[in-house]
Motif scaffolding. Structure first.
Motif, mmCIF file in Angstrom:
data_model
loop_
_atom_site.group_PDB
_atom_site.id
_atom_site.type_symbol
_atom_site.label_atom_id
_atom_site.label_comp_id
_atom_site.label_asym_id
_atom_site.label_seq_id
_atom_site.Cartn_x
_atom_site.Cartn_y
_atom_site.Cartn_z
ATOM 1 N N ILE A 267 71.304 -32.759 -7.352
ATOM 2 C CA ILE A 267 71.129 -31.445 -6.718
ATOM 3 C C ILE A 267 72.449 -30.860 -6.237
ATOM 4 N N MET A 268 73.460 -31.708 -6.036
ATOM 5 C CA MET A 268 74.692 -31.196 -5.437
ATOM 6 C C MET A 268 75.871 -32.117 -5.702
ATOM 7 N N VAL B 27 81.068 -22.785 -6.234
ATOM 8 C CA VAL B 27 80.918 -23.201 -4.835
ATOM 9 C C VAL B 27 79.685 -22.529 -4.243
ATOM 10 N N THR B 28 78.771 -23.323 -3.710
ATOM 11 C CA THR B 28 77.524 -22.774 -3.159
ATOM 12 C C THR B 28 77.449 -22.862 -1.641
ATOM 13 N N GLY C 83 74.429 -27.521 -7.153
ATOM 14 C CA GLY C 83 75.216 -26.991 -6.056
ATOM 15 C C GLY C 83 76.570 -27.678 -5.937
ATOM 16 N N LEU C 84 77.502 -27.016 -5.259
ATOM 17 C CA LEU C 84 78.805 -27.598 -4.953
ATOM 18 C C LEU C 84 79.137 -27.265 -3.501
ATOM 19 N N HIS C 85 79.104 -28.288 -2.660
ATOM 20 C CA HIS C 85 79.466 -28.095 -1.254
ATOM 21 C C HIS C 85 80.916 -28.499 -1.044
ATOM 22 N N VAL C 86 81.664 -27.649 -0.355
ATOM 23 C CA VAL C 86 83.054 -27.950 -0.017
ATOM 24 C C VAL C 86 83.134 -28.252 1.468
ATOM 25 N N ASP C 87 83.473 -29.487 1.782
ATOM 26 C CA ASP C 87 83.696 -29.892 3.170
ATOM 27 C C ASP C 87 85.087 -29.401 3.563
#
Length: 514
Positions: free
Chosen positions: A245-246, A307-308, A275-279
């Motif tokens: 999912i990510m 980037v989502t 999805g792509l989460h950027v911390d």
């Protein structure tokens, strides 16, 4: 019959994928931990030995962590104390404990330390000390502050996409948890995925482990490149399945301060529609300004179409009071998926944007005040000094015989190790000089996270680091009794995770004990 055959084929493929993704090390660790848990609970002499060792450890930790002359208050006083004595005690404690970070000898932790700025934040908090954004009808200004903080943060990171929205949270970990919840809903449940998976590098923040544990998501943790400490896009693509999912990436990561290859990861996220989460908890209020100032930080935000979501801590380099962060989403659909809505509650229609119901409006007001007080000019000046100091430290450490810098730091963290001696010895030697650096593992290393206080005392840091190096080189490597972090991390690296978890729980018990 055809449907049954398809179901059997699907089940076999799913099982094969799971087997393929479960490493021998995972199987070994699970087996060892199971044996440990069984022995701890069912074998008498093992249980007794562990209890004795834990009691000894609790006593040692109490002596090292706490004031042995402290006065303990364990029950509510019969009569309340007068205001003057309470303020005196609070001030006495704070004055004593603030000396360490005020000396500039603490990695990260206090990111500004500017007295006038802190006083301004305290005033803002005091003005809104009773406020709670849950009650929009009573404190509409607090909700406006939150919306404006999110808008200002999004404007820094949205890549001209005006659809980017967000909310505030209590910190980076909650921002990560909320982003994972949103992705599980949109990229998981709505697609019929019941065994969701998230892919990250093993440098990903432990907040992601918390999120996956809480939300029942399988965390596919890939080893990063051993030289660059970046997440390998090819490894990510290889591990994507129908349950993914990510993808989770960092800008920068906490251990080595390295920015993952976002452009390639964005392309993969788009290709597989995940999805792509950027911390960006550390970098959210550094990298946008560094980029504008001409530092080479690459692309890392919503400029990249894949980037989502992003997480950015206002309470770090946004210089706000502790307890605030921002989580941003590509669109309103994703943000809505983070909400908690309960229309059937007997107490009325209930909805909150974050995990907490009541939230401290004082902290939201302080975050808004911090951003408004600094503006572009204030952030540009601060970021330039932090980036230049980071480069200075990395350059100096690289020139010291016996030390090497891990990866190519491009933000605010400089991480270093040694091929000649146990690097934790250097950390312990610096501790004796009053420094609080961060010890890390896999590989063994320590880092300094540069703050405005570090900028002030960078020459002292480098001077005392070299002094400690001279001592360690003179001591050599034979007949050295390891103490402090050198002993602790040596032990942690030689035993399975099960016993180490017990040590961590013991530590936390001591912290939570008066």
């Amino acid at each position: 019959n055809d449907l049954m055959g398809l179901f059997i084929i699907y089940s076999i493929i799913s099982i094969m994928q799971r087997i393929r993704r479960t490493s021998l090390k995972e199987c070994y660790d699970d087996a060892i931990n199971s044996m440990f848990e069984f022995s701890k609970s069912n074998i008498g002499f093992v249980k007794n030995k562990l209890e004795k060792e834990e009691e000894k450890m609790r006593n040692d930790l109490d002596k090292s962590l706490k004031d042995q002359d402290r006065v303990k208050t364990l029950v509510l006083p019969e009569k309340g104390r007068d205001n003057e004595s309470l303020v005196h005690e609070l001030t006495r404690r704070a004055d004593k404990e603030n000396k360490k970070w005020q000396s500039g000898k603490v990695s990260g932790t206090v990111y500004s330390g500017d007295e006038s700025h802190s006083n301004l934040l305290n005033t803002a908090s005091n003005v809104f000390s009773l406020s709670n954004p849950l009650h929009v009808d009573v404190w509409p200004s607090v909700n406006q502050f939150e919306a404006e903080v999110c808008s200002m943060t999004a404007n820094l990171l949205n890549g001209d996409d005006e659809n980017v929205v967000g909310s505030m949270s209590s910190g980076g970990t909650e921002s990560i948890i909320l982003a994972v919840k949103a992705h599980k809903e949109i990229y998981g449940k709505k697609r019929g995925i019941t065994n969701a998976e998230i892919i990250s590098g093993d440098t990903a923040h432990a907040g992601l482990d918390k999120a996956c544990e809480m939300l029942g998501i399988r965390h596919i943790k890939l080893p990063v490149n051993s030289k660059t400490f970046k997440l390998n896009p090819q490894d990510v693509e290889t591990n994507i399945t129908s349950n993914t999912i990510m993808i989770y990436a960092s800008a920068p990561n906490y251990p080595q301060g390295i920015i993952d290859p976002m452009e390639e990861l964005s392309t993969i996220a788009l290709r597989y529609n995940v999805g792509l989460h950027v911390d960006c908890c550390l970098g959210g209020f550094v990298l946008p300004f560094a980029k504008r100032l001409g530092y080479d930080v690459g692309e890392f935000d919503f400029t990249l179409e894949g980037v989502t979501s992003m997480s950015c801590d206002t309470h770090k380099y946004g210089y706000a009071s502790k307890g605030t962060s921002v989580v941003l989403y590509r669109n309103k659909e994703l943000r809505r998926a983070q909400y908690f809505c309960y229309p059937g509650w007997t107490g009325g229609l209930y909805v909150t944007p974050t995990i907490s119901g009541s939230r401290p409006g004082a902290l939201i007001a302080a975050a808004w005040t911090s951003l408004m007080a600094l503006g572009y000019e204030g952030f540009n000046n601060r970021v330039k000094s932090i980036m230049d100091t980071t480069i200075q430290i990395a350059t100096e450490i690289s020139s010291i015989d016996g030390l090497y810098v891990l990866g190519e730091p491009r933000a605010m963290v400089v991480c270093f190790g040694s091929t000649k001696f146990n690097i934790y010895r250097l950390g312990d030697a610096m501790t004796k000089k009053g420094w609080s650096l961060n010890s890390l593992q896999n590989p063994a290393c320590i880092h300094i996270c540069v703050t405005l206080k570090t900028v002030q005392f960078v020459d002292l840091f480098l001077h005392e680091l070299k002094e400690c190096m001279d001592i360690i080189i003179a001591e050599g490597n034979t007949n050295i009794k390891l103490e402090g972090n050198a002993a602790i991390y040596g032990l942690a690296g030689s035993v399975p995770k099960g016993p180490v978890k017990e040590l961590l729980k013991c530590y936390t018990d001591v912290v939570l004990t008066p």
